[in-house]
Design a protein around this motif. Structure first.
Motif, PDB file in Angstrom:
ATOM      1  N   THR A 227       0.837  -1.191   0.000  1.00 45.36           N
ATOM      2  CA  THR A 227       0.000   0.000   0.000  1.00 45.36           C
ATOM      3  C   THR A 227       0.869   1.236   0.000  1.00 45.36           C
ATOM      4  O   THR A 227       2.051   1.214   0.319  1.00 45.36           O
ATOM      5  CB  THR A 227      -0.904   0.029   1.244  1.00 45.36           C
ATOM      6  OG1 THR A 227      -0.074   0.114   2.419  1.00 45.36           O
ATOM      7  CG2 THR A 227      -1.755  -1.205   1.310  1.00 45.36           C
ATOM      8  N   ARG A 228       0.239   2.340  -0.362  1.00 46.02           N
ATOM      9  CA  ARG A 228       0.885   3.626  -0.218  1.00 46.02           C
ATOM     10  C   ARG A 228      -0.179   4.611   0.201  1.00 46.02           C
ATOM     11  O   ARG A 228      -1.309   4.576  -0.275  1.00 46.02           O
ATOM     12  CB  ARG A 228       1.565   4.049  -1.519  1.00 46.02           C
ATOM     13  CG  ARG A 228       0.619   4.198  -2.714  1.00 46.02           C
ATOM     14  CD  ARG A 228       1.368   4.611  -3.951  1.00 46.02           C
ATOM     15  NE  ARG A 228       0.427   4.804  -5.067  1.00 46.02           N
ATOM     16  CZ  ARG A 228       0.687   4.458  -6.310  1.00 46.02           C
ATOM     17  NH1 ARG A 228       1.826   3.887  -6.606  1.00 46.02           N
ATOM     18  NH2 ARG A 228      -0.186   4.689  -7.272  1.00 46.02           N
TER      19      ARG A 228
ATOM     20  N   GLU B 206       6.283   3.439 -16.356  1.00 43.80           N
ATOM     21  CA  GLU B 206       5.174   4.313 -15.971  1.00 43.80           C
ATOM     22  C   GLU B 206       5.587   5.773 -16.081  1.00 43.80           C
ATOM     23  O   GLU B 206       4.820   6.618 -16.560  1.00 43.80           O
ATOM     24  CB  GLU B 206       4.740   3.988 -14.544  1.00 43.80           C
ATOM     25  CG  GLU B 206       3.998   2.665 -14.413  1.00 43.80           C
ATOM     26  CD  GLU B 206       3.634   2.376 -12.979  1.00 43.80           C
ATOM     27  OE1 GLU B 206       4.455   2.668 -12.087  1.00 43.80           O
ATOM     28  OE2 GLU B 206       2.533   1.860 -12.745  1.00 43.80           O
TER      29      GLU B 206
ATOM     30  N   LEU C  39      -5.041   4.603  -5.284  1.00 39.67           N
ATOM     31  CA  LEU C  39      -3.780   5.203  -4.880  1.00 39.67           C
ATOM     32  C   LEU C  39      -3.160   4.454  -3.704  1.00 39.67           C
ATOM     33  O   LEU C  39      -1.939   4.346  -3.592  1.00 39.67           O
ATOM     34  CB  LEU C  39      -3.999   6.672  -4.500  1.00 39.67           C
ATOM     35  CG  LEU C  39      -4.529   7.589  -5.613  1.00 39.67           C
ATOM     36  CD1 LEU C  39      -4.768   8.982  -5.087  1.00 39.67           C
ATOM     37  CD2 LEU C  39      -3.566   7.624  -6.791  1.00 39.67           C
TER      38      LEU C  39
ATOM     39  N   TYR D 227      -3.720   1.147  -2.978  1.00 38.78           N
ATOM     40  CA  TYR D 227      -3.348  -0.202  -3.429  1.00 38.78           C
ATOM     41  C   TYR D 227      -2.976  -0.124  -4.909  1.00 38.78           C
ATOM     42  O   TYR D 227      -3.851  -0.191  -5.780  1.00 38.78           O
ATOM     43  CB  TYR D 227      -4.506  -1.173  -3.219  1.00 38.78           C
ATOM     44  CG  TYR D 227      -4.962  -1.279  -1.789  1.00 38.78           C
ATOM     45  CD1 TYR D 227      -4.259  -2.052  -0.869  1.00 38.78           C
ATOM     46  CD2 TYR D 227      -6.098  -0.601  -1.341  1.00 38.78           C
ATOM     47  CE1 TYR D 227      -4.677  -2.154   0.447  1.00 38.78           C
ATOM     48  CE2 TYR D 227      -6.515  -0.692  -0.024  1.00 38.78           C
ATOM     49  CZ  TYR D 227      -5.800  -1.467   0.864  1.00 38.78           C
ATOM     50  OH  TYR D 227      -6.213  -1.570   2.167  1.00 38.78           O
ATOM     51  N   PRO D 228      -1.690   0.010  -5.236  1.00 35.37           N
ATOM     52  CA  PRO D 228      -1.287   0.176  -6.646  1.00 35.37           C
ATOM     53  C   PRO D 228      -1.694  -0.985  -7.544  1.00 35.37           C
ATOM     54  O   PRO D 228      -1.799  -0.802  -8.757  1.00 35.37           O
ATOM     55  CB  PRO D 228       0.247   0.293  -6.546  1.00 35.37           C
ATOM     56  CG  PRO D 228       0.514   0.735  -5.148  1.00 35.37           C
ATOM     57  CD  PRO D 228      -0.548   0.130  -4.306  1.00 35.37           C
ATOM     58  N   SER D 229      -1.911  -2.169  -6.993  1.00 34.11           N
ATOM     59  CA  SER D 229      -2.278  -3.318  -7.820  1.00 34.11           C
ATOM     60  C   SER D 229      -3.770  -3.371  -8.119  1.00 34.11           C
ATOM     61  O   SER D 229      -4.205  -4.204  -8.915  1.00 34.11           O
ATOM     62  CB  SER D 229      -1.860  -4.625  -7.125  1.00 34.11           C
ATOM     63  OG  SER D 229      -0.459  -4.673  -6.973  1.00 34.11           O
TER      64      SER D 229
ATOM     65  N   ARG E 107      -7.241  -2.539  -9.785  1.00 35.97           N
ATOM     66  CA  ARG E 107      -7.702  -2.011 -11.064  1.00 35.97           C
ATOM     67  C   ARG E 107      -9.202  -1.778 -10.992  1.00 35.97           C
ATOM     68  O   ARG E 107      -9.942  -2.579 -10.397  1.00 35.97           O
ATOM     69  CB  ARG E 107      -7.391  -2.989 -12.202  1.00 35.97           C
ATOM     70  CG  ARG E 107      -5.900  -3.271 -12.380  1.00 35.97           C
ATOM     71  CD  ARG E 107      -5.153  -2.039 -12.870  1.00 35.97           C
ATOM     72  NE  ARG E 107      -3.742  -2.302 -13.069  1.00 35.97           N
ATOM     73  CZ  ARG E 107      -2.787  -1.988 -12.176  1.00 35.97           C
ATOM     74  NH1 ARG E 107      -3.129  -1.418 -11.031  1.00 35.97           N
ATOM     75  NH2 ARG E 107      -1.525  -2.234 -12.426  1.00 35.97           N
TER      76      ARG E 107
ATOM     77  N   LYS F  31      -6.021   2.629 -13.442  1.00 32.73           N
ATOM     78  CA  LYS F  31      -5.267   2.343 -12.232  1.00 32.73           C
ATOM     79  C   LYS F  31      -4.897   3.659 -11.573  1.00 32.73           C
ATOM     80  O   LYS F  31      -5.072   4.742 -12.155  1.00 32.73           O
ATOM     81  CB  LYS F  31      -4.005   1.547 -12.557  1.00 32.73           C
ATOM     82  CG  LYS F  31      -2.988   2.290 -13.416  1.00 32.73           C
ATOM     83  CD  LYS F  31      -1.745   1.436 -13.661  1.00 32.73           C
ATOM     84  CE  LYS F  31      -0.724   2.178 -14.525  1.00 32.73           C
ATOM     85  NZ  LYS F  31       0.492   1.383 -14.770  1.00 32.73           N
ATOM     86  N   GLY F  32      -4.391   3.591 -10.369  1.00 33.35           N
ATOM     87  CA  GLY F  32      -3.993   4.796  -9.672  1.00 33.35           C
ATOM     88  C   GLY F  32      -2.694   5.355 -10.215  1.00 33.35           C
ATOM     89  O   GLY F  32      -1.734   4.618 -10.442  1.00 33.35           O
TER      90      GLY F  32
ATOM     91  N   ASP G   2      -0.594   9.476 -10.206  1.00 39.23           N
ATOM     92  CA  ASP G   2      -0.123  10.489  -9.262  1.00 39.23           C
ATOM     93  C   ASP G   2      -1.287  11.415  -8.929  1.00 39.23           C
ATOM     94  O   ASP G   2      -1.497  12.443  -9.556  1.00 39.23           O
ATOM     95  CB  ASP G   2       1.039  11.268  -9.886  1.00 39.23           C
ATOM     96  CG  ASP G   2       1.676  12.225  -8.892  1.00 39.23           C
ATOM     97  OD1 ASP G   2       1.316  12.152  -7.700  1.00 39.23           O
ATOM     98  OD2 ASP G   2       2.520  13.034  -9.301  1.00 39.23           O
TER      99      ASP G   2
ATOM    100  N   ASP H 202      -6.396   9.059 -11.776  1.00 40.94           N
ATOM    101  CA  ASP H 202      -6.416   7.728 -12.372  1.00 40.94           C
ATOM    102  C   ASP H 202      -5.774   7.770 -13.751  1.00 40.94           C
ATOM    103  O   ASP H 202      -5.830   8.783 -14.451  1.00 40.94           O
ATOM    104  CB  ASP H 202      -7.845   7.189 -12.446  1.00 40.94           C
ATOM    105  CG  ASP H 202      -8.788   8.134 -13.167  1.00 40.94           C
ATOM    106  OD1 ASP H 202      -8.429   8.628 -14.255  1.00 40.94           O
ATOM    107  OD2 ASP H 202      -9.886   8.388 -12.644  1.00 40.94           O
TER     108      ASP H 202
END
Length: 1538
Positions: free
Chosen positions: A2-3, A121, A1100, A1102-1104, A1106, A1131-1132, A1134, A1137
């Motif tokens: 997570t971030r 990315e 944002l 959970y980067p994984s 979708r 996806k998340g 900066d 989306d």
């Protein structure tokens, strides 16, 4: 995993303008995003980009006719006017030079220098910015005045930008710092395979400039005109499938080519249904075509087949529900592909290049999918929103079954739009006009709304029951009714009449067929494509046959001796009697033999006869399910006491079940080797501790409980297993007391050694204290003293002189000082000088107690130590301390654990105190002893996806929602604080000192509701578990002992964690289908906007994760403004989306069928892997259960029955809403019984388990080639989930059930919600009765499996309805005095209505006068009660009302009142208009009270019986009941007391 640094606050207006663009201007979104991105770097260039966006918006919609276009352009214009004045140049003195200089600087810094160091990315964003900047340059500056250098840079960007688009999991053409997943050998081998273009002809489109074709999917797209988004999506899909399948078939780690069996395996799996379809229609499969030259590259050709099918499927939209239609499309397109390949050979011989016909990017969508979609949509319009008869329109099944006949080939290719399939409902082509003609008929089946379907679908069962009933009546009528009378010749002759009955019943069956499906369809009923090969293996057949034989013997014996035989003699007497007068309710007054009376007494018995099989099934299913559960070790560990007694074997069971067996290791007991035992304990502790940490983050346990439950996994000098402290509770205090009372060493050591936990605790405390003291002291003289002391201790133990050389009486004071010492070590080092002084002082006190009070020769030791130094070298003892060591994490963990061992008391035995934490710990430990497949290493496990459909449900509770009071003056936050007091206390402890308490509070509440936030958090445990599992699979011994979360990482350790993240991405994908996310993004509604921000925050965090959604845009086509629809995956990024894939749809995808199924269908193309788990957004998952996912996926490898592998894996559910109230607890127990013992029996031995909702796991490739994971026809498939189980079974699959893993699920908690849910289920079951799936299953199952199917689906509701019909209680009351007048029945309704009016009167009085006139209101209530009591007395004295009458009336009025509630809910609007809605609510609450009364009165009575006191206590003081009492106090006005 997570971030959290880049999330948005949902309570602020932080949404940027680029995300609010109306759909008609959506093409300016990238421009505005670039402007926002570069604003901090150069505000003037950002202003110029916004100017370019405004110019483009004006060009797209000059009249601002699009929805919301005028408002947005006005906003943008005002912003531009403001920024034109505010922004300044930074690089030049004109806009033209400024933007060119900035472009050059940006290119040189980020593209020239950064392309080999930045991630894909980052490069995708850089190329997007560069593209927009140059477009802005071209708008502002004439082409001739743009600097050549800038033009050269722009050409380079244009050539490479397609290689740097946003990606999902794999960046296909990125260079430089690619993620670790691209370096895996299986990924590289799969990429080489699809990029093999050696044998393919060079195909180019006429009139189009040459573009490189990089792989076989792009080659297919150039021929058939697939969309770019679809191609990119299926490129990744195919590569991941090949990589995962290939890795399992190999035993090596490094290779560069796909295994020969990999593509063949995927080909067989993908085209199993297609080949079966071809065989059924007796046409040659393209896969087995003999026209293919033998010299062709078979692997490449097979990949072309697979790629073509995936591209068709990925763009088929709603047509994915029609699998045989897709087979037809593939069959013809593969033929066309063959012609292209073979023509290219001829062209190559002549030295030319084959050119394909010019096709646009959307050619396949336009020419193939859209025409079929239009047929489906126009048919669906005839449904009239579910109001029209099923027989009046063709659903998905009807249209798909058109392709079950070889007549489908008359469509031709390209498809003939004038063929019968495309006839538009009631119209057909007549020149340029449409001529009205009759509608197209249904295909193979007509869903007619009638109860006769029950007989038609299960005619064998009804015939069997009727014939047996006839035979039993004949036998019972004979003489004495003995069962042996069946041997009498006359009885045998009479019984033979059942053959006449059998013929008549078959005639009825044929008549129903003619009536329900029309004569023509009945006469020419074709052989069906589905329903073949459904037979079971011999062992399964034997099991469920034996089950039903025993059950039917019991049922018929009971029916004969209890129901039929006792009625025969009275019936004979009644038939001989003569009755001269009849009452109004007695029928057939003119029929002889009193046939009306006979019918009236036999009718209830016959009804019971036909429904009591359901009761016998419930009894036998409970017995068999209990036996199966016992053999599967269910419930062996139910309490903490049981867990403590077996915890010694838990690590071994964990390693046996959840740790892969290494091939190089011999099969031996893990404890036989010390290193292996330590490594296994370390692996167990890694998982166990992550489990405990997850419960701490969920606030199920406190910090102290967390420390008591943790197991150390680091290496140390401790020679014993370091068990969690909760197992060692009070062991040290007891050992100290034993030492003080001990007289002989041998006896003391024997007592300590007899308790394994006590022995471990004593040795660990000694070794840990020794390690701590040696680590702290820096002075050599102090260390020598310690060495002498410990040498003396260890020598005395060996010589059995410990009690004589040490004074045990001083141990309590030493223990007390040690506790203080450890407290100081744990304290924060705020004041370094004070901190040092405290530690030194207490350490000196400890050493003084040891040398002077505990040791008998302590002074000698000190003198011996002093002898090593000169007098001038002697310093004050124990002053030089290594304080840096006290701040390390490893040190702090040891200090905390040692203090717990010394101080923990008996109370720790009950740790954890939270009931949910206890349940999870005991279930996880119990599951380790259950039978499950061995765990593979992560590299070799099945890959899988999780799909969650979402519409507009709650994502995260806002701060406003938390504090909004309901009608009782209670807020959600206050309510949850009261029913989860321990968890709220743990939450406050966890966030103490935090600066974001409001956000944390909102999440705490949301994690206790049925929110998307809770579901996503639970599902993302899969990724965390996979990363840990991969680490444990490949880590070295020292890395395992150091731990997964260690701070001090080596380079290998960091590389290993990076590889673990790559493997998790390879094996797991999570897609949430947020259908209206795009609409919420642009909506002005506050709730929609907050939902959008919360979903974005999830991406944002959970980067994984979708998110797939349906995007609706406005587009001008042929001068007409139209709506265009897309399936989009994001996806998340900066703080925004990032779009990954966009695939155009033929029309709105959710207007045709059931919304949930359509929502799943549009997003399923973005899922990956070989398995698919469907999760609703009212579900939850747990870390410890996620760790068992790779085990349960291995069930797909097991061929349980014959040669078939399972196609759906059913999982156990835990209903987590049971603690909210007593009613919710009751319903959760009901649901739990179904998802455990009920489904256990359905799967084995009965073999009729289907898909009853989520969280079942589907064989993904099996189902995406057979119509998907649900069926979507409007109304008939309202229970869309179970139809996927029906479909899977009819197509040769079967469903299993596994209880060693569980997933959380919420259920309705209020009477209103529960009744609505039950109504929905009952409605869905009624629709199932009409369906072709139930008919086909009932017809194709063998007899005993058909019985299982009936009594576990539609038969249950039919039997319940029969039960409800058996009333007539009111005429049996004593107060009626035998009267059968209709007035009695009318008076019963008067009583019911009077009760409702009284409720309404009290409700209105409380609302109007409850505040100012409380005393009169209470007097009114008292008068009503006295009036009721008086009426009861008068009725009892004067009219003979008895207690039995009251009880019977209660039973009679109960369903009547329930009917009022259901009718009120169905007609809510009307009831509200007449002002009776509050009364309905009051009646519902009354039913809740009555249910509690009914449940707890027997408990109160049983409390006097000694042997049931324990059961009574457990039931009475359950969590739900205690919380219910608390809630009652709250609602009664006790809020202020807290």
């Amino acid at each position: 995993m997570t971030r959290t640094s880049a999330t948005l606050d949902p309570n602020t207006d932080e949404v940027v303008d680029s995300e609010l663009v109306p759909s008609s201007l959506v093409s300016i979104v990238p421009i505005l995003r670039v402007a926002n991105e570069i604003e901090k770097d150069n505000a003037r260039v950002a202003y110029l980009c916004r100017y370019y966006a405004f110019w483009k918006a004006q060009k797209i919609d000059p009249k601002s006719s699009g929805r919301g276009a005028l408002q947005f352009k006005t906003y943008l214009l005002h912003r531009l006017e403001r920024e034109e004045v505010v922004t300044k140049w930074r690089l030049a003195r004109s806009d033209n030079i400024e933007i060119q200089l900035y472009y050059r600087m940006f290119y040189e810094k980020n593209i020239s220098e950064g392309q080999y160091t930045k991630t894909p990315e980052e490069m995708a964003k850089i190329y997007q910015i560069a593209t927009v900047l140059y477009d802005a340059v071209k708008i502002m500056i004439p082409g001739s005045k743009i600097k050549p250098e800038i033009q050269r840079y722009a050409r380079d960007v244009e050539e490479k930008k397609e290689q740097y688009g946003q990606y999902n999991i794999l960046p296909f053409y990125g260079v430089g710092n690619n993620p670790a997943i691209t370096k895996l050998p299986e990924i590289q081998a799969a990429l080489r395979a699809i990029r093999n273009m050696d044998n393919l002809p060079s195909v180019r489109r006429v009139g189009d400039r040459e573009k490189p074709v990089n792989d076989i999917l792009e080659w297919l797209s150039s021929i058939f005109g697939f969309q770019k988004g679809n191609v990119r999506n299926q490129q990744e899909h195919l590569v991941l499938l090949l990589a995962n399948i290939d890795r399992r078939s190999r035993g090596v780690e490094d290779y560069d080519q796909l295994d020969s069996h990999t593509v063949k395996h995927l080909l067989d799996k993908t085209f199993e249904n297609y080949v079966s379809w071809c065989d059924y229609l007796r046409c040659t499969s393209i896969i087995d075509s003999h026209k293919v030259p033998p010299s062709i590259d078979r692997q490449q050709l097979h990949l072309l087949y697979i790629g073509l099918y995936l591209l068709i499927w990925g763009e088929a939209a709603n047509i994915r529900f029609m699998p045989e239609c897709l087979c037809y499309i593939f069959h013809n397109m593969a033929n066309e592909m063959h012609r292209t390949l073979f023509r290219s050979v001829q062209a190559a011989v002549r030295g030319g290049t084959y050119q394909a016909a010019p096709l646009g990017e959307e050619a396949f969508l336009r020419d193939v999918i859209t025409p079929i979609y239009e047929v489906v949509r126009k048919e669906a319009r005839r449904n009239q929103g579910g109001q029209a008869s099923h027989a009046s329109w063709r659903n998905y099944d009807d249209l798909n079954e058109y392709f079950w006949s070889d007549k489908c080939f008359k469509l031709g290719w390209p498809m003939n739009r004038k063929s019968g399939f495309f006839v538009r409902l009631r119209d057909s082509y007549g020149g340029n006009q449409f001529v009205i003609r009759k509608k197209k008929p249904k295909t193979n089946f007509v869903e007619v709304r009638t109860f006769l379907h029950l007989y038609r679908s299960f005619d064998r069962m009804w015939i069997f029951l009727i014939l047996v009933l006839q035979a039993m009546i004949i036998v019972a009528w004979h003489e004495d009714g003995s069962i042996f009378g069946i041997l009498d010749e006359g009885v045998i002759k009479n019984i033979s009449s059942i053959f006449i009955t059998y013929a008549f019943l078959n005639f009825i069956r044929a008549t129903l067929d003619i009536i329900l499906i029309t004569l023509l369809m009945w006469w020419a009923q074709p052989k069906l494509y589905v329903g073949r090969g459904m037979h079971e293996d011999i062992f399964s057949l034997f099991k469920y046959t034996l089950f039903w034989i025993v059950l039917l013997i019991s049922k018929f014996a009971f029916s004969y001796y209890v129901e039929i035989l006792p009625l025969v003699y009275p019936t004979k007497l009644i038939m001989k009697m003569h009755v001269s007068s009849y009452e109004w309710h007695e029928f057939f007054p003119n029929v002889t033999h009193n046939i009306g009376v006979v019918i009236s007494i036999w009718a209830p018995i016959v009804m019971v006869y036909f429904m009591d099989t359901q009761i016998w099934y419930a009894i036998y299913a409970t017995i068999i399910g209990g036996i199966y559960g016992a053999f599967n070790h269910l419930g062996e560990i139910r309490t903490l006491g049981m867990l403590r007694s077996r915890f010694k074997s838990v690590p071994l069971a964990f390693c046996k079940r959840l740790v892969p067996m290494q091939k190089e290791e011999p099969k031996r007991g893990p404890l036989e080797d010390d290193l292996l035992a330590r490594k296994n304990i370390a692996k167990f502790s890694q998982v166990w501790n992550e489990f405990i940490f997850s419960m701490r983050m969920q606030d199920l346990i406190s910090n102290r409980e967390r420390d008591l439950l943790l197991v150390p996994y680091t290496t140390s000098d401790v020679p014993v297993v370091q068990w969690p402290p909760f197992l060692l509770a009070s062991k040290i205090p007891i050992a100290l007391d034993m030492a003080i009372r001990g007289k002989q060493d041998a006896e003391l050591f024997r007592k300590i050694s007899s308790d394994e936990y006590m022995r471990s605790a004593v040795i660990e405390c000694y070794q840990t204290l020794k390690e701590l003291l040696f680590g702290l002291l820096e002075n050599e003289q102090d260390i020598i003293i310690l060495q002498l002391i410990f040498h003396e201790i260890e020598t005395s133990i060996q010589q059995r002189t410990f009690l004589s050389k040490f004074c045990m009486i001083a141990l309590p004071s030493l223990n007390h000082k040690l506790e203080i010492f450890l407290d100081h070590l744990q304290a924060d080092n705020v004041d370094a000088e004070l901190y040092a002084a405290q530690i030194i002082n207490i350490l000196q006190d400890i050493m003084e107690i040891i040398t002077k009070d505990v040791m008998t020769n302590g002074n000698e030791i000190l003198e011996r130590a002093d002898a090593h130094y000169q007098d001038n070298d002697r310093l004050e003892r124990f002053e030089r301390i290594n304080f840096q060591l006290t701040q390390t994490r490893y040190w702090q963990e040891k200090v905390v654990r040692l203090r717990l061992l010394l101080t923990v008391k008996e109370s720790a035995i009950n740790v954890p105190t939270n009931l949910e934490a206890r349940r999870r710990i005991t279930f996880f430990a119990n599951s380790l002893y259950m039978k499950m497949p061995n765990a593979p290493i992560v590299h070799n496990m099945f890959s899988f996806s999780v799909l969650t459909p979402y519409y507009k449900e709650d994502v995260l509770y806002t701060d406003e929602a938390l504090h909004r009071e309901n009608e009782d003056g209670i807020t959600i936050l206050f309510y949850l604080q009261k029913i989860y007091p321990d968890e709220w206390k743990n939450f406050e402890e966890r966030i103490r000192g935090s600066h974001n308490k409001p956000e944390a509070t909102s999440q705490w509440v949301s994690y206790r509701g049925q929110t998307l936030f809770r579901t996503v958090r639970g599902i993302m445990y899969y990724k965390k578990a996979l990363e840990l599992q991969c680490f444990l699979d490949y880590a070295k011994d020292d890395e395992i002992f150091a731990g997964f979360q260690t701070v001090n990482m080596t380079k290998h350790h960091m590389d290993l964690k990076e590889r673990a993240r790559a493997m998790a991405d390879l094996k797991f994908t999570y897609v949430v289908s947020c259908q209206v996310y795009g609409a919420q993004k642009k909506s002005s509604d506050e709730r929609d906007q907050k939902s959008y921000i919360n979903i974005l925050n999830l991406m944002l965090t959970y980067p994984s994760l979708r998110v797939a959604y349906i995007d609706e845009r406005e587009a001008t086509i042929n001068g007409i403004s139209q709506k265009v629809y897309y399936s989009v995956l994001v996806k998340g990024g900066d703080c925004i989306d990032e779009e990954i894939y966009r695939i155009k749809l033929p029309g709105p995808p959710t207007v045709i069928g059931e919304g949930k199924a359509e929502n799943q269908n549009h997003a399923i193309i973005f899922t990956r892997g070989e398995a698919l788990q469907t999760i609703d957004m009212n579900q939850d998952n747990y870390f410890e259960e996620a760790f068992k996912m790779r085990n349960v996926l291995e069930e797909f490898h097991k061929h349980h029955h014959g040669q078939r592998a399972p196609t759906i894996l059913g999982l156990r559910e835990h209903i987590f809403t049971g603690s909210v109230s007593s009613l919710a607890w009751f319903m959760s127990n009901q649901e739990t019984s179904f998802v455990t013992i009920g489904q256990r029996v359905l799967a084995d031995p009965l073999r009729v388990r289907f898909h009853y909702g989520h969280p079942d796991i589907f064989d993904r490739l099996f189902h995406i080639t057979r119509g998907g994971v649900s069926k979507a026809s409007r109304s008939i498939n309202s229970s869309e989930g179970i139809f996927s189980g029906y479909n899977s079974t009819l197509r040769g699959g079967y469903v299993t059930h596994h209880e060693y893993i569980q997933v959380g699920k919420a259920r309705d908690v209020g009477m209103n919600q529960i009744s609505l849910f039950e109504g929905k289920v009952a409605y869905g079951n009624g629709e199932q009765t009409l369906s072709r799936d139930v008919y086909r299953l009932g017809s194709r199952f063998d007899f005993y499996r058909m019985l299982s199917f009936y009594f576990t689906t539609v038969g249950f509701y039919f039997s319940s309805m029969v039960t409800v019909l058996i009333y007539g209680l009111v005429y049996h009351l004593h107060i009626a005095r035998g009267s059968t007048s209709r007035l009695v029945y009318g008076l019963s309704w008067v009583v019911m209505l009077s009760a409702l009016l009284a409720l309404k009167f009290v409700s209105m009085s409380r609302q109007r006068f409850g505040t100012k006139l409380q005393l009169p209101l209470r007097i009114l209530k008292a008068l009503l009660f006295l009036g009721f009591f008086s009426i009861m007395i008068v009725l009892s004295v004067k009219y003979g009302l008895t207690i039995g009458d009251i009880f019977a009336s209660f039973l009679a009025f109960l369903p009547t009142g329930w009917a009022f509630i259901l009718i009120g809910q169905a007609c809510r609007c009307c009831v509200k208009c007449i002002g009776f809605w509050d009364s309905i609510m009051e009646l519902g609450r009354a039913y809740e009270y009555v249910m509690g009364f009914v449940i707890f009165i027997p408990i109160a009575i049983l409390s006097w019986v000694p042997f049931v006191s324990e059961f009574q206590t457990r039931l009475l003081f359950n969590q739900a009941f205690s919380r219910g009492l608390q809630i009652s106090m709250i609602l009664a006005g006790k809020k202020g007391m807290d």
